[in-house]
Design a protein around this motif. Structure first.
Motif, short mmCIF file in Angstrom:
data_model
loop_
_atom_site.label_atom_id
_atom_site.label_comp_id
_atom_site.label_asym_id
_atom_site.label_seq_id
_atom_site.Cartn_x
_atom_site.Cartn_y
_atom_site.Cartn_z
N SER A 22 0.84 -1.20 0.00
CA SER A 22 0.00 0.00 0.00
C SER A 22 0.87 1.24 0.00
N GLY A 23 1.98 1.17 0.72
CA GLY A 23 2.89 2.33 0.76
C GLY A 23 3.54 2.57 -0.59
N ASN A 24 3.91 1.50 -1.27
CA ASN A 24 4.53 1.65 -2.60
C ASN A 24 3.56 2.23 -3.60
N GLU A 25 2.32 1.79 -3.52
CA GLU A 25 1.31 2.33 -4.43
C GLU A 25 1.10 3.81 -4.18
N SER A 26 1.16 4.20 -2.93
CA SER A 26 1.00 5.62 -2.60
C SER A 26 2.17 6.43 -3.15
N ASP A 27 3.37 5.84 -3.02
CA ASP A 27 4.56 6.55 -3.55
C ASP A 27 4.49 6.69 -5.06
N LEU A 28 4.06 5.66 -5.75
CA LEU A 28 3.94 5.71 -7.20
C LEU A 28 2.91 6.75 -7.63
N ALA A 30 2.05 9.38 -5.96
CA ALA A 30 2.60 10.71 -5.70
C ALA A 30 3.60 11.11 -6.78
N LEU A 31 4.43 10.14 -7.20
CA LEU A 31 5.42 10.42 -8.25
C LEU A 31 4.73 10.73 -9.58
N ASP A 32 3.67 10.01 -9.86
CA ASP A 32 2.93 10.24 -11.10
C ASP A 32 2.30 11.63 -11.10
N GLU A 34 3.40 14.16 -9.47
CA GLU A 34 4.49 15.16 -9.58
C GLU A 34 4.93 15.33 -11.02
#
Length: 241
Positions: A22-28, A30-32, A34
């Motif tokens: 879930s954390g990785n999906e959130s990071d992805l 956020a990166l998208d 940005e």
């Protein structure tokens, strides 16, 4: 007991993996977001937009040369017309027998060697016709008005011609090139002159040969032949009375 403990540890591990996903999906996400914001920002930049919207410069001349070596069909069918039987005969007809010009004497008239124009060459003759050289009119048509006894060589390539007619002057001048040796052309013009009743004196200075003479009615001629060294000959021909 040990089996229950192992099952519990596995469940804890799976739960941890699930939380990490879930954390990785959130990071992805956020990166998208940005990157998307960055593209929108750059798209709004006037300098970037101007650069992207500028037309591509094309040089038509260079564009026409594009693919110049490509194989393409011919614009029309190839043809091989049959040439005229005498197209290459020229003066080399087998039935023509030339007279051999006498051995040359040293060229004594320095003005002939120093003349750089047809007019100055005509003026070097010191005859009545030489007095008319200032009235010479230059045109290639004059090359067709040379005396029939002393015409252009059949293989001549005219570079300059001129003449004058009237008010006591009658003169023709022509410069031309013939892709034949000078020795052969000296004999060719010597033969023409002698058979037409002209006197013929042969002089030479290095690669330059001079034939000159006249007839009783006052018609005179001068032929200057210069060996080019490449198998061809430059010729200046002057006739007048």
């Amino acid at each position: 007991m040990r089996s229950y403990l192992s099952i519990g540890l596995i469940c804890v591990s799976l739960a941890a993996c699930s939380d990490g996903g879930s954390g990785n999906e959130s990071d992805l996400a956020a990166l998208d977001a940005e990157l998307t914001q960055g593209q929108s920002a750059s798209g709004a930049d006037p300098q970037v937009m101007a650069t992207l919207n500028d037309p591509i410069m094309v040089d038509p001349q260079l564009g026409a040369k594009s693919n110049a070596d490509a194989i393409r069909p011919a614009p029309q069918p190839y043809a091989a017309p049959v040439p005229h039987p005498g197209v290459a005969a020229g003066s080399a007809a087998p039935d023509e027998k030339l007279l051999a010009a006498p051995a040359p004497k040293p060229l004594t008239d320095a003005s002939i060697r120093q003349s750089i124009t047809l007019a100055s060459l005509a003026g070097s003759r010191r005859t009545k016709a030489a007095a008319c050289n200032g009235r010479l009119a230059y045109s290639a048509n004059w090359a067709n008005r040379l005396p029939a006894e002393l015409p252009l060589h059949p293989d001549a390539r005219v570079t300059e011609a001129g003449g004058v007619e009237g008010n006591g002057c009658s003169m023709r001048v022509a410069s031309f090139f013939v892709a034949k040796p000078a020795a052969l052309l000296v004999d060719w013009y010597y033969t023409r002159a002698v058979r037409a009743g002209f006197s013929a004196e042969h002089q030479a200075d290095g690669a330059t040969h001079v034939l000159g003479g006249g007839r009783r009615e006052g018609l005179t001629y001068l032929v200057v032949l210069t060996d080019r060294g490449d198998g061809g000959t430059d010729i200046d021909l002057i006739t007048g009375r």
